[in-house]
Design an enzyme around this catalytic site. Structure first.
Site, mmCIF file in Angstrom:
data_model
loop_
_atom_site.group_PDB
_atom_site.id
_atom_site.type_symbol
_atom_site.label_atom_id
_atom_site.label_comp_id
_atom_site.label_asym_id
_atom_site.label_seq_id
_atom_site.Cartn_x
_atom_site.Cartn_y
_atom_site.Cartn_z
ATOM 1 N N SER A 199 43.141 15.210 59.084
ATOM 2 C CA SER A 199 42.830 14.328 60.213
ATOM 3 C C SER A 199 42.941 15.141 61.497
ATOM 4 C CB SER A 199 43.838 13.176 60.254
ATOM 5 O OG SER A 199 43.608 12.357 61.388
ATOM 6 N N TYR A 255 52.740 10.087 59.840
ATOM 7 C CA TYR A 255 51.384 10.318 59.329
ATOM 8 C C TYR A 255 50.850 11.671 59.826
ATOM 9 C CZ TYR A 255 46.281 9.795 59.050
ATOM 10 O OH TYR A 255 44.952 10.002 58.807
#
Ligand code: NAP
Length: 258
Positions: free
Chosen positions: A142, A156
């Site tokens: 990401s 995360y």
């Protein structure tokens, strides 16, 4: 120009919706045989029904945070397709939790699926990827973590940056086995989850992206497909940002136009 990937055996984890389903769709259209992985049977069945008009797809249920499940996923691909050429380790979760509120369970869950799950799925596929002679591992990381931050996603982001740390050493270790290990780093992508948040939310996110729109799940699929080609065989240990330029602006002023 690019050699066909026809008949290659591909595993996509987290393929029952969102980005993974987009990756599976793009690979299915390219003539590969795709094994789609998720935990919920109904969603898996629906996804396979949806994509079966596009190419050869099937599913197996499994939780990538469990070693036995990863071994079952790899064995299923070998059984159905005769081997494994490509692993797209895409399964991931992103429940929001601020640093001050994070629980042991919350931390373990996010690390268990996103980081441990990524490593376990690679490990399980290794012997078959090596046998293929042109093994490809493509991780879905990401921009959050490696480049940016967002409140609620510190754990995360740590797992998404951690995937890149794993990738760099794995790429060296596996290079002599002919296996490349790379990552795609999505920016803001339209998935079923985001669609539920409404048009004004999506528009506010698009305003922060130089190309002026959110990405599609297929945008990520095409990047993964490129990394899976024979022509990408000299690329390993690197990441490809697919974000419409989102990480580029130095400040909001950079978005005000020339
Ligand atoms: P999503 O729509 O929530 O889909 C997640 C997929 O992963 C589902 O198929 C889910 O199916 C599966 N999954 C979740 N936990 C799993 C587990 N333990 N074992 C096996 N499968 C599991 O998520 P997404 O937005 O497409 O995200 C996919 C990946 O892209 C993630 O790695 C995420 O970090 C990354 N990413 C997404 C965005 C974005 O804008 N959407 C941006 C950057 C990066 P089940 O629940 O049935 O298991």
């Amino acid at each position: 120009m690019f050699k066909s990937l026809d008949g290659r055996s591909v595993i996509v984890t987290g393929a029952t919706r969102g980005i993974g389903k987009g990756i599976a769709r793009v690979f299915a259209r390219s003539g590969t045989r795709v094994l789609m992985v998720g935990r919920e049977e109904e969603a898996a069945r629906r996804a396979v029904d949806e994509l079966s008009a596009e190419g050869e797809v099937s599913y197996v249920l499994g939780d990538v945070s469990r070693r036995k499940d990863c071994e079952l996923i790899a064995a299923t691909a070998i059984d159905r397709h005769g081997g494994i050429d490509v692993l797209c380790a895409n399964a991931g979760i992103y429940p929001a939790q601020r640093v001050s509120e994070m629980t042991d369970e919350g931390i373990d869950e996010v690390f268990g699926v996103n980081l441990r799950g990524c490593i376990l799925s690679v490990q399980a596929c290794l012997p078959a990827l090596e046998r293929s002679g042109h093994g490809r591992v493509i991780l879905t990381s990401s921009i959050t973590g490696p480049f940016t931050g967002f409140p609620g996603w510190s754990h995360y982001g740590a797992t998404k940056a951690g995937q890149l740390g794993f990738m760099r050493t794995a790429a060296i270790e596996l290079a002599r086995s002919g296996i490349t290990v790379n990552a795609v780093l999505p920016g803001n992508i339209v998935t079923e989850g985001l669609e539920g948040l409404g048009e004004s939310y999506a528009a506010s996110m698009a305003a922060a992206i130089p190309l002026g729109k959110l990405g599609t799940v297929e945008d990520i699929g095409y990047a993964a497909l490129f990394l899976a080609t024979d022509e990408a065989s000299f690329i390993t240990g690197h990441s490809l940002v697919v974000d419409g330029g989102q990480v580029l602006p130095e400040s909001p002023a950079a978005m005000e136009g020339p």
